[in-house]
Every structure is written in C-alpha cells, then in structure tokens.
Design an enzyme around this catalytic site. Structure first.
Site, PDB file in Angstrom:
ATOM      1  N   ASP A 114      -2.512   2.154  -4.571  1.00  0.00           N
ATOM      2  CA  ASP A 114      -3.772   2.149  -3.827  1.00  0.00           C
ATOM      3  C   ASP A 114      -4.757   1.153  -4.446  1.00  0.00           C
ATOM      4  O   ASP A 114      -4.499   0.563  -5.501  1.00  0.00           O
ATOM      5  CB  ASP A 114      -4.374   3.549  -3.811  1.00  0.00           C
ATOM      6  CG  ASP A 114      -3.470   4.550  -3.096  1.00  0.00           C
ATOM      7  OD1 ASP A 114      -2.853   4.170  -2.091  1.00  0.00           O
ATOM      8  OD2 ASP A 114      -3.392   5.704  -3.565  1.00  0.00           O
ATOM      9  N   HIS A 163       0.821  -1.218   0.000  1.00  0.00           N
ATOM     10  CA  HIS A 163       0.000   0.000   0.000  1.00  0.00           C
ATOM     11  C   HIS A 163       0.852   1.264   0.000  1.00  0.00           C
ATOM     12  O   HIS A 163       0.351   2.364  -0.291  1.00  0.00           O
ATOM     13  CB  HIS A 163      -0.916   0.001   1.224  1.00  0.00           C
ATOM     14  CG  HIS A 163      -2.268   0.588   0.955  1.00  0.00           C
ATOM     15  ND1 HIS A 163      -2.471   1.695   0.150  1.00  0.00           N
ATOM     16  CD2 HIS A 163      -3.501   0.220   1.390  1.00  0.00           C
ATOM     17  CE1 HIS A 163      -3.760   1.976   0.105  1.00  0.00           C
ATOM     18  NE2 HIS A 163      -4.408   1.099   0.844  1.00  0.00           N
TER      19      HIS A 163
END
Length: 334
Positions: free
Chosen positions: A311, A307
């Site tokens: 995204d 992450h």
C-alpha cells in the site's frame, strides 16, 4: 514509461559502447515494403495443435515464456501430444536471438515493422499494465554526499572497476529491500511469494529496444562487487552473450534515465516483480539547509508498486529508507 540505460551512465566509463539508440531517420527514397523476417527453424511438433486451438505447455514452459515475453502460440512443442516444454521455449529464444532483425523501412506516412524485441516489450508492458494495479510515489534525494563518496571509492579501487551512480542505487535498493521484503516479492493469485534472494534487474539500451539483465544475489555482494558484476552484465548484454538465466529471475527492477537530463519519470513494473524504482538525473539545484540556501546535487526517485502487494504508506516508507541510505552513503559499505 519504460526506460533505458546507456553504458556510459551505468558503468561510469565514458566512451563505452551502447549509446542511446538514435531516432529512426526518414528515408528520402520512395516507400519500400519492409523485409519479412525469416521464419525460425524450429523442430516439427510430435503432433498437431489440438482442434480446440488450446496451446499445450508445461507449467515451467508457461512461466518461462511469460517472463521472457514470448508468445507460446509461436512456439512448436516437441513434448508428448505436441506439448511445449522448457527446452522448446529456450530453443525458440536462442534462434530468435541469432536470427538477423528485420531492417525497418521508415517513410513519411509509412509503416514500421516491429522487431522481435519490440514485440516482446509490447507484450510484457501491456501484460504488466493490464494485470498489476500500479501506484507511484516520488521523492527527492540529496545526492551530494553520495557523489563525493563515489569519487572517493573510485580513487581507491585498483583493478579498473568504477562505481557508477546506478551501482550506488542498486546497493541502496538492496539494503532497503532487506528492511522491506514485501517489495522483493511477486503476486501469485491467492498468495504473495516473498523471495529469499534479492535479484535486481536493470534496463540496458539495445539497438532496437532494451533488455533487463539480472544481478543475482545482491545481498551477498559488496558495492565494488556490484559495480564489477553490473559492468560485466552490461557489456555482455550489448554483445548478445548473456546466458538465459542472466535475464530472467529478477525479484526487483531499477530503471535509470539519468543520462537523458530527465527530471522525473515513472516506470512500468517488470512482471512478475512487485515494484520498480525509477531514478532520474542528478542535478545541481538550490536547497534550504538550516534556514540557508545552498546548492546540492539532487535526484528524484519514483517507486512504482503493485497495489495487490503493498500500500501507499509502505511505498513511502520504502522511499524514505532508500533516501536514508543514499544521503548517508557510508551505510552502503556495511
């Protein structure tokens, strides 16, 4: 969890060596202590470890040890002041590979000593889960056209090369990474390193764990070249004859459990990659097409993403592009 491949699945050749490792059998005899592995015959350091306990190593040695899952504290340095060099790391690894693995003593209620490979896997996976915040996205891919396409391609190949499902996935992932280069990257503290080449690692089963050989420069390889090169890597991985550079330097990884009748799973990112693709079994199941129920060959694919690098929306777009290539496999020839 982390996954493995059998040679039959990856090469498309039944009867190849390297079937999935059998479960450890319980020994009927009385418990016996596991043999202690012989120490590695490493060179003596030029000077002792500093009194503060710090392990001194060159930056390239640290990076190489991290990629290979090696513990620097176990390596004796031969550089100035006892510093560990790149040659020390490679020499330690070669000796570890040549040393016979300890035979675990498995008894009811007993203890199983970890092999060197299993210890390395433990270090790498713990590092990955501790440092990279994973998120996961799964999609269903209709593989009906891809499977028919694979049969047609294999019927035309004349040199004995056989395209496997995994080869189709590697080629589709390569085309997708060309569109989404942020997934062909590594997180580097205060910046993201985008890699100029697409080097795809894929897990292969070994007797006491797994190894991830790397198919380099995939962007320049045709589907047939991918099939030929991956088959060669798998066979040499099983023989233990891979060169050091052939299991380091991956920029993206693929984990395939299709041979185990698995519906879906998520894989752990292989450091320093930003993502790993997990593909499950291609299965016949009912689908709805134009309002009618039909039978299709369906495969679930899950992308695990760091992450810090990308995204959720980007992960979903990546899977949509991968799905487009596999559901329209003629694009894999381009």
């Amino acid at each position: 969890g982390e996954s493995i491949h059998s040679l039959e699945e990856l090469t498309g050749r039944p009867g190849s060596a390297g079937e999935p490792p059998p479960a450890e059998a319980t020994q009927p005899a009385a418990p016996a202590p596991a043999p202690t592995p012989a120490p590695l015959n490493v060179p003596v350091a030029a000077s002792p470890t500093p009194p503060d306990g710090e392990v001194r190593a060159t930056p390239i040695a640290r990076r190489l040890a991290r990629e290979k899952g090696l513990d620097l504290a176990q390596i004796v340095g031969t550089g100035p002041g006892g510093r560990i060099t790149e040659a020390d790391v490679l020499g330690y690894e070669e000796q570890a590979k040549s040393a016979p693995p300890p035979t675990p003593a498995v008894t009811s209620g007993g203890r199983v000593e970890l092999s060197r490979m299993r210890r390395a896997i433990a270090r790498v996976t713990v590092q990955s889960k501790r440092e990279a915040p994973h998120f996961y996205i799964t999609s269903e891919i209709d593989m009906s056209e891809a499977m028919a396409f694979r049969r047609q391609v294999n019927d035309t190949l004349q040199d004995g090369t056989r395209v496997s499902v995994n080869d189709l996935v590697i080629r589709a992932a390569t085309r997708t990474l060309e569109t989404f280069p942020s997934f062909n990257a590594s997180f580097q503290e205060d910046y993201i390193q985008l890699h100029s080449e697409i080097n795809i690692g894929f897990a292969v089963a070994m007797e006491d764990g797994l190894i991830v050989p790397v198919l380099g420069n995939c962007g320049s390889k045709s589907l047939a070249e991918v099939a030929k090169a991956s088959s060669d890597l798998i066979e040499r991985a099983q023989r233990g004859t891979l060169r050091a550079e052939e299991y380091t330097g991956s920029t993206f990884s693929i984990s395939n459990m299709g041979m185990f009748d698995v519906d879906s799973f998520a894989a752990i990112i292989f450091p320093p990659n930003a993502a790993v693709l997990a593909v499950a079994t291609v299965k016949e199941q009912p689908v709805v097409r134009d309002g009618q129920i039909a039978i299709a060959q369906v495969m679930k694919a899950t992308i695990s993403v760091d992450h810090r690098v990308a995204d959720g929306a980007e992960g979903a777009q990546f899977l949509m592009e991968l799905k487009r290539h596999l559901e329209h496999p003629v694009s894999l020839l381009l």
